[in-house]
Design an enzyme around this catalytic site. Structure first.
Site, PDB file in Angstrom:
ATOM      1  N   HIS A 163       0.360 -11.650   4.523  1.00 22.00           N
ATOM      2  CA  HIS A 163       0.075 -10.424   3.768  1.00 22.00           C
ATOM      3  C   HIS A 163      -1.219  -9.722   4.190  1.00 22.00           C
ATOM      4  O   HIS A 163      -1.250  -8.485   4.246  1.00 22.00           O
ATOM      5  CB  HIS A 163       0.048 -10.728   2.266  1.00 22.00           C
ATOM      6  CG  HIS A 163       1.401 -11.027   1.709  1.00 22.00           C
ATOM      7  ND1 HIS A 163       2.352 -10.047   1.493  1.00 22.00           N
ATOM      8  CD2 HIS A 163       1.974 -12.192   1.337  1.00 22.00           C
ATOM      9  CE1 HIS A 163       3.454 -10.602   1.012  1.00 22.00           C
ATOM     10  NE2 HIS A 163       3.250 -11.903   0.905  1.00 22.00           N
TER      11      HIS A 163
ATOM     12  N   ASP B 193      -1.298  -5.872   5.256  1.00 26.76           N
ATOM     13  CA  ASP B 193      -2.187  -4.829   4.711  1.00 26.76           C
ATOM     14  C   ASP B 193      -2.874  -4.063   5.839  1.00 26.76           C
ATOM     15  O   ASP B 193      -3.043  -2.839   5.761  1.00 26.76           O
ATOM     16  CB  ASP B 193      -3.241  -5.457   3.801  1.00 26.76           C
ATOM     17  CG  ASP B 193      -2.660  -5.941   2.472  1.00 26.76           C
ATOM     18  OD1 ASP B 193      -1.504  -5.589   2.173  1.00 26.76           O
ATOM     19  OD2 ASP B 193      -3.377  -6.658   1.752  1.00 26.76           O
TER      20      ASP B 193
ATOM     21  N   ASN C 137       5.491  -9.023   7.552  1.00 24.38           N
ATOM     22  CA  ASN C 137       4.687  -9.713   6.540  1.00 24.38           C
ATOM     23  C   ASN C 137       4.927 -11.221   6.582  1.00 24.38           C
ATOM     24  O   ASN C 137       3.998 -12.023   6.509  1.00 24.38           O
ATOM     25  CB  ASN C 137       5.038  -9.172   5.150  1.00 24.38           C
ATOM     26  CG  ASN C 137       3.868  -8.479   4.482  1.00 24.38           C
ATOM     27  OD1 ASN C 137       2.765  -8.452   5.018  1.00 24.38           O
ATOM     28  ND2 ASN C 137       4.094  -7.918   3.330  1.00 24.38           N
TER      29      ASN C 137
ATOM     30  N   ASP D 163       9.545   5.062   6.415  1.00 26.45           N
ATOM     31  CA  ASP D 163       9.520   3.660   6.031  1.00 26.45           C
ATOM     32  C   ASP D 163       9.221   2.832   7.280  1.00 26.45           C
ATOM     33  O   ASP D 163       9.861   3.028   8.326  1.00 26.45           O
ATOM     34  CB  ASP D 163      10.889   3.279   5.438  1.00 26.45           C
ATOM     35  CG  ASP D 163      10.893   1.910   4.803  1.00 26.45           C
ATOM     36  OD1 ASP D 163      10.837   1.844   3.571  1.00 26.45           O
ATOM     37  OD2 ASP D 163      10.976   0.909   5.539  1.00 26.45           O
ATOM     38  N   ILE D 164       8.247   1.928   7.169  1.00 29.21           N
ATOM     39  CA  ILE D 164       7.929   1.054   8.295  1.00 29.21           C
ATOM     40  C   ILE D 164       9.104   0.110   8.534  1.00 29.21           C
ATOM     41  O   ILE D 164       9.563  -0.569   7.607  1.00 29.21           O
ATOM     42  CB  ILE D 164       6.648   0.249   8.028  1.00 29.21           C
ATOM     43  CG1 ILE D 164       5.443   1.189   7.846  1.00 29.21           C
ATOM     44  CG2 ILE D 164       6.374  -0.736   9.161  1.00 29.21           C
ATOM     45  CD1 ILE D 164       4.166   0.481   7.463  1.00 29.21           C
TER      46      ILE D 164
ATOM     47  N   GLU E 150       6.031  -0.077   1.583  1.00 27.45           N
ATOM     48  CA  GLU E 150       5.892   0.388   2.960  1.00 27.45           C
ATOM     49  C   GLU E 150       6.478   1.779   3.131  1.00 27.45           C
ATOM     50  O   GLU E 150       6.766   2.203   4.246  1.00 27.45           O
ATOM     51  CB  GLU E 150       6.563  -0.597   3.934  1.00 27.45           C
ATOM     52  CG  GLU E 150       8.059  -0.676   3.815  1.00 27.45           C
ATOM     53  CD  GLU E 150       8.561  -1.728   2.832  1.00 27.45           C
ATOM     54  OE1 GLU E 150       9.703  -2.184   3.004  1.00 27.45           O
ATOM     55  OE2 GLU E 150       7.822  -2.092   1.890  1.00 27.45           O
TER      56      GLU E 150
END
Length: 303
Positions: A187, A191, A182, A174-175, A218
């Protein structure tokens, strides 16, 4: 498959004259492979996975009916389309061939133009189906496997690991602080980070059967069959370090950074184990990595 890639046809016939003729007819438009026996055909279908098989019925070791039965009984080859090209011209043989799953039935001696036209029509359908399949199994943002594809691979590899008593490892990652990233950069920049991160996860898939997938916003996974726990931890630590060193520039060329937390689980599945419990263990270790300070790998404890 890209739109300009040559599709592959496996021609199965024990008569050299027929192989040469079909190669001459089709080679300008397709990559042609050949097999002169049933067993060779089955072996090549497994290793190459052609887009189409042109199959004779009268063969020296096993007939075409038996070949197509074996192709359809094998999960790795059952979706390869088959066209019979044969000298057997009675309706019972044609009905049998079609009932066994053949797309078409061409009778020898054949007309070159008819073979080209029928193959072209079926190959256009194959290309379209491949595109639909790819769109259904690939995450459109990162261009790696999606959750559905991961679930399919997990089911297949879990069964294989159980049969062969081999280890299977899962990295769930998981980031770190992705929502903050974000909210800070927007956004579109989020991305861009996901795409860059996906390339590192994909690079961790070192073997042909490894699969990198995005399974949530994520959240990513890396499934590594035939990989023991020490090997999985090594991959995870290399991935963690690579992400920590990664920079993703913004539109005004300012570098941004991130980190990743990774949970690692390994097992040799038995009948008492389940894929769901295995995934849950990796997820618990990911949670421990997040709550333990982030930017770390957790591969022990919690079961």
């Amino acid at each position: 498959m890209t739109s300009d890639a040559k599709q592959t046809i496996l021609v199965v016939d024990d008569e050299k004259t027929n192989l040469v003729l079909l190669n001459r007819i089709l080679a300008p438009d397709y990559t042609i492979l050949t097999a002169k026996s049933g067993q060779e055909a089955l072996d090549r279908a497994m290793t190459v996975s052609p887009d189409l098989i042109l199959l004779d019925i009268i063969m020296p070791d096993m007939d075409g009916f038996e070949i197509i039965k074996r192709l359809k009984d094998n999960a790795d080859t059952q979706n390869i389309p088959v066209i019979f090209i044969t000298g057997l011209h009675n309706e019972a043989d044609e009905e049998k061939g079609l009932s066994l799953g053949a797309l078409d039935y061409i009778i020898k001696p054949f007309r070159n133009a008819i073979v080209r036209a029928r193959v072209r029509n079926h190959m256009q359908l194959v290309r379209h189906l491949h595109l639909i399949e790819r769109l259904g199994l690939v995450d459109p943002l990162t261009d790696i496997a999606n959750r559905r594809s991961f679930d399919d691979h997990m089911s297949r590899e879990w069964g294989g690991a159980m049969r062969e008593c081999e280890p299977i490892s899962l990295l769930m990652m998981d980031i770190d602080k992705f929502k903050v990233y974000n909210d800070t950069y927007g956004h579109p920049q989020g991305d861009a980070l996901l795409k860059a991160f996906a390339r590192h996860v994909e690079a961790g898939a070192r073997r042909p059967r490894d699969i990198a997938a995005r399974i949530g916003g994520e959240e990513f996974v890396l499934l590594c069959p035939e990989t023991d726990h020490a090997g999985a931890l090594e991959i995870a630590e290399q991935l963690r370090a690579a992400v920590a060193a990664m920079t993703v520039p913004t539109v005004d060329k300012k570098p941004t950074t991130t980190t990743v937390s990774i949970g690692v689980a390994t097992c040799r599945p038995t009948e008492n184990d389940t894929p769901q419990a295995f995934i849950e263990l990796a997820d618990k270790r990911l949670y421990a990595a997040k709550t333990g300070g982030r930017n770390r790998v957790v591969g022990e404890g919690l079961g």
